[in-house]
Motif scaffolding. Structure first.
Motif, PDB file in Angstrom:
ATOM      1  N   LYS A  35      32.665  52.118 -67.090  1.00  0.00           N
ATOM      2  CA  LYS A  35      31.396  51.223 -67.175  1.00  0.00           C
ATOM      3  C   LYS A  35      30.946  50.866 -68.493  1.00  0.00           C
ATOM      4  O   LYS A  35      30.426  49.660 -68.559  1.00  0.00           O
ATOM      5  N   LEU A  37      32.832  50.101 -71.139  1.00  0.00           N
ATOM      6  CA  LEU A  37      33.917  49.163 -71.941  1.00  0.00           C
ATOM      7  C   LEU A  37      33.584  47.855 -71.484  1.00  0.00           C
ATOM      8  O   LEU A  37      33.705  47.518 -70.219  1.00  0.00           O
ATOM      9  N   SER A  38      32.879  47.116 -72.530  1.00  0.00           N
ATOM     10  CA  SER A  38      32.583  45.714 -72.254  1.00  0.00           C
ATOM     11  C   SER A  38      33.842  44.860 -72.420  1.00  0.00           C
ATOM     12  O   SER A  38      34.854  45.326 -72.464  1.00  0.00           O
ATOM     13  N   VAL A  39      33.752  43.642 -71.914  1.00  0.00           N
ATOM     14  CA  VAL A  39      34.918  42.715 -72.050  1.00  0.00           C
ATOM     15  C   VAL A  39      35.457  42.517 -73.522  1.00  0.00           C
ATOM     16  O   VAL A  39      36.567  42.561 -73.548  1.00  0.00           O
ATOM     17  N   PHE A  40      34.535  42.379 -74.202  1.00  0.00           N
ATOM     18  CA  PHE A  40      35.085  42.182 -75.722  1.00  0.00           C
ATOM     19  C   PHE A  40      34.781  43.508 -76.653  1.00  0.00           C
ATOM     20  O   PHE A  40      33.696  44.133 -76.249  1.00  0.00           O
ATOM     21  N   VAL A  93      23.901  28.244 -73.815  1.00  0.00           N
ATOM     22  CA  VAL A  93      24.210  29.011 -72.357  1.00  0.00           C
ATOM     23  C   VAL A  93      24.450  30.531 -72.566  1.00  0.00           C
ATOM     24  O   VAL A  93      24.922  30.925 -73.486  1.00  0.00           O
ATOM     25  N   LEU A  95      25.699  34.145 -70.576  1.00  0.00           N
ATOM     26  CA  LEU A  95      26.240  34.409 -69.291  1.00  0.00           C
ATOM     27  C   LEU A  95      26.156  35.991 -69.447  1.00  0.00           C
ATOM     28  O   LEU A  95      26.882  36.676 -70.316  1.00  0.00           O
ATOM     29  N   VAL A  96      25.369  36.399 -68.440  1.00  0.00           N
ATOM     30  CA  VAL A  96      25.329  37.997 -68.524  1.00  0.00           C
ATOM     31  C   VAL A  96      26.555  38.736 -67.716  1.00  0.00           C
ATOM     32  O   VAL A  96      26.840  38.599 -66.596  1.00  0.00           O
ATOM     33  N   THR A  97      27.265  39.693 -68.619  1.00  0.00           N
ATOM     34  CA  THR A  97      28.130  40.190 -68.175  1.00  0.00           C
ATOM     35  C   THR A  97      27.947  41.865 -67.691  1.00  0.00           C
ATOM     36  O   THR A  97      28.798  42.329 -67.049  1.00  0.00           O
ATOM     37  N   LYS A 115      23.913  41.600 -64.412  1.00  0.00           N
ATOM     38  CA  LYS A 115      25.117  41.056 -64.346  1.00  0.00           C
ATOM     39  C   LYS A 115      25.319  39.865 -63.288  1.00  0.00           C
ATOM     40  O   LYS A 115      24.913  39.790 -62.491  1.00  0.00           O
ATOM     41  N   GLY A 116      26.043  38.799 -63.948  1.00  0.00           N
ATOM     42  CA  GLY A 116      26.242  37.390 -63.400  1.00  0.00           C
ATOM     43  C   GLY A 116      25.065  36.534 -63.466  1.00  0.00           C
ATOM     44  O   GLY A 116      25.339  35.243 -63.005  1.00  0.00           O
ATOM     45  N   SER A 117      23.961  36.592 -64.108  1.00  0.00           N
ATOM     46  CA  SER A 117      22.780  35.669 -64.319  1.00  0.00           C
ATOM     47  C   SER A 117      23.573  35.011 -65.616  1.00  0.00           C
ATOM     48  O   SER A 117      24.119  35.072 -66.297  1.00  0.00           O
ATOM     49  N   VAL A 118      23.121  33.525 -65.251  1.00  0.00           N
ATOM     50  CA  VAL A 118      23.399  32.402 -66.301  1.00  0.00           C
ATOM     51  C   VAL A 118      22.029  31.745 -66.433  1.00  0.00           C
ATOM     52  O   VAL A 118      21.360  31.495 -65.556  1.00  0.00           O
ATOM     53  N   ILE A 140      27.349  36.729 -73.006  1.00  0.00           N
ATOM     54  CA  ILE A 140      28.119  36.042 -73.742  1.00  0.00           C
ATOM     55  C   ILE A 140      26.982  34.794 -74.181  1.00  0.00           C
ATOM     56  O   ILE A 140      26.166  34.553 -73.308  1.00  0.00           O
TER      57      ILE A 140
ATOM     58  N   GLU B  34      33.859  48.586 -57.514  1.00  0.00           N
ATOM     59  CA  GLU B  34      33.619  48.429 -58.967  1.00  0.00           C
ATOM     60  C   GLU B  34      34.448  47.454 -59.643  1.00  0.00           C
ATOM     61  O   GLU B  34      34.407  46.577 -60.337  1.00  0.00           O
ATOM     62  N   VAL B  39      32.608  39.503 -62.703  1.00  0.00           N
ATOM     63  CA  VAL B  39      31.380  39.334 -63.276  1.00  0.00           C
ATOM     64  C   VAL B  39      30.584  38.126 -62.506  1.00  0.00           C
ATOM     65  O   VAL B  39      29.640  38.385 -62.114  1.00  0.00           O
ATOM     66  N   PHE B  40      31.317  37.122 -61.891  1.00  0.00           N
ATOM     67  CA  PHE B  40      30.527  36.067 -61.082  1.00  0.00           C
ATOM     68  C   PHE B  40      31.141  36.127 -59.908  1.00  0.00           C
ATOM     69  O   PHE B  40      32.186  36.491 -59.532  1.00  0.00           O
ATOM     70  N   ILE B  66      23.012  20.862 -69.972  1.00  0.00           N
ATOM     71  CA  ILE B  66      23.313  21.327 -71.412  1.00  0.00           C
ATOM     72  C   ILE B  66      23.732  20.268 -71.966  1.00  0.00           C
ATOM     73  O   ILE B  66      24.644  19.986 -72.981  1.00  0.00           O
ATOM     74  N   TYR B  70      29.420  20.016 -72.072  1.00  0.00           N
ATOM     75  CA  TYR B  70      30.514  20.812 -71.175  1.00  0.00           C
ATOM     76  C   TYR B  70      30.181  21.438 -70.146  1.00  0.00           C
ATOM     77  O   TYR B  70      28.731  21.337 -69.805  1.00  0.00           O
ATOM     78  N   THR B  97      38.295  37.739 -69.008  1.00  0.00           N
ATOM     79  CA  THR B  97      37.425  38.948 -68.479  1.00  0.00           C
ATOM     80  C   THR B  97      38.164  39.904 -67.624  1.00  0.00           C
ATOM     81  O   THR B  97      37.745  41.262 -67.469  1.00  0.00           O
ATOM     82  N   LYS B 115      42.437  41.089 -70.570  1.00  0.00           N
ATOM     83  CA  LYS B 115      41.049  41.076 -70.649  1.00  0.00           C
ATOM     84  C   LYS B 115      40.638  41.149 -72.270  1.00  0.00           C
ATOM     85  O   LYS B 115      41.183  41.717 -73.132  1.00  0.00           O
ATOM     86  N   GLY B 116      39.691  40.268 -72.509  1.00  0.00           N
ATOM     87  CA  GLY B 116      39.142  40.145 -73.948  1.00  0.00           C
ATOM     88  C   GLY B 116      39.826  38.934 -74.896  1.00  0.00           C
ATOM     89  O   GLY B 116      39.476  38.870 -76.049  1.00  0.00           O
TER      90      GLY B 116
END
Lengths: 167, 167
Positions: A35, A37-40, A93, A95-97, A115-118, A140, B34, B39-40, B66, B70, B97, B115-116
């Motif tokens: 949990k 570990l983020s994507v980046f 923009v 993008l909540v991850t 998570k998933g909010s834009v 992001i 999980e 994410v989406f 936006i 894009y 992701t 990922k990443g």
């Protein structure tokens, strides 16, 4: 013999219980790791000129890689941390991850982020975003560039403003 | 009495073992859930005019939200699925992701995506992207718009081309 049997039973039960709780501990450790570990990667600390609290920024794309249109980065807000009030000359923009937090435009009710909010942030609108008090927030950000600038930083969000959102 | 004690011990052990394995089953179910949650949301099936195999696209931001710059979307490629060859008139950014896959520009070696991974795709460069044979691929795509267009679709990636990348 009765006592020996009881002892044997106790030994077996203890072994099973210890083995069981060890397995669960390993599972929990793996879950926590997974949990967190983020994507980046976490990136570098954000400047206290622009953020309140512990914030990290990982740059992902520079404008010169993509026709000067925007930069892309991951921002990690620890619980209670947030951006200053700010505006974007050409919008942004989010993008909540991961996690939970807030987005608020000046004079409007805050919007909960999960998570998933834009969020598509219009140009020149004063706003802030950040984590909730109890949970970190990872998003992001695609920050559009106009005349070589993507953001104008303003005053920090004060405690009264933050407390009125995250009660 | 000896027999009663043995039965009691067996009963206790069985209860502990069953309770333990039930807990582990629940943990595993939660983990699987999980890990499989992107994410989406998954979104809608991608058109077979543009993709080979099972692909889903979830739109996240439309250009009119936006400044027409894009669109942003999440693309999920099931194992073995991929885009057709295509070009972008103003470039595209991919942010991976989840999973494993490939990005290849015409005439160049393929680049592995995990990922990443981040790819800044130059304008007018013919390329494709998609999942590996064994693992799905999930990426966010920022598709820059020029003259109301973000992509020009070309021929499907044929089996020989794909097999030469994912051997």
């Amino acid at each position: 013999m009765k006592r020996k049997t009881k002892l044997l039973a106790l030994l077996i039960i203890s072994t099973v219980v210890i083995s069981c709780s060890n397995n669960q501990k390993e599972e929990e450790d793996m879950n926590t790791n997974e949990k967190s570990l983020s994507v980046f990667p976490l990136g570098d600390p954000g400047s206290s000129d622009w953020f309140t609290g512990e914030v990290h920024v990982q740059g992902l794309v520079n404008p010169d890689q993509i026709e000067g249109l925007y930069s892309v980065g991951q921002v990690t807000f620890e619980p209670g941390s947030k951006t200053n009030w700010h505006t974007h000359p050409a919008g942004q923009v989010l993008l909540v991850t991961e996690g939970r937090g807030w987005y608020q435009e000046r004079g409007k009710p805050a919007q909960e982020l999960i998570k998933g909010s834009v969020v598509a942030i219009p140009k020149d609108i004063e706003h802030w975003h950040g984590a909730s008090k109890e949970t970190k927030l990872v998003h992001i950000a695609i920050s559009n560039v106009k005349d070589n600038s993507a953001v104008t930083w303003l005053a920090p969000v004060n405690d009264e403003e933050y407390d009125s959102v995250d009660k």
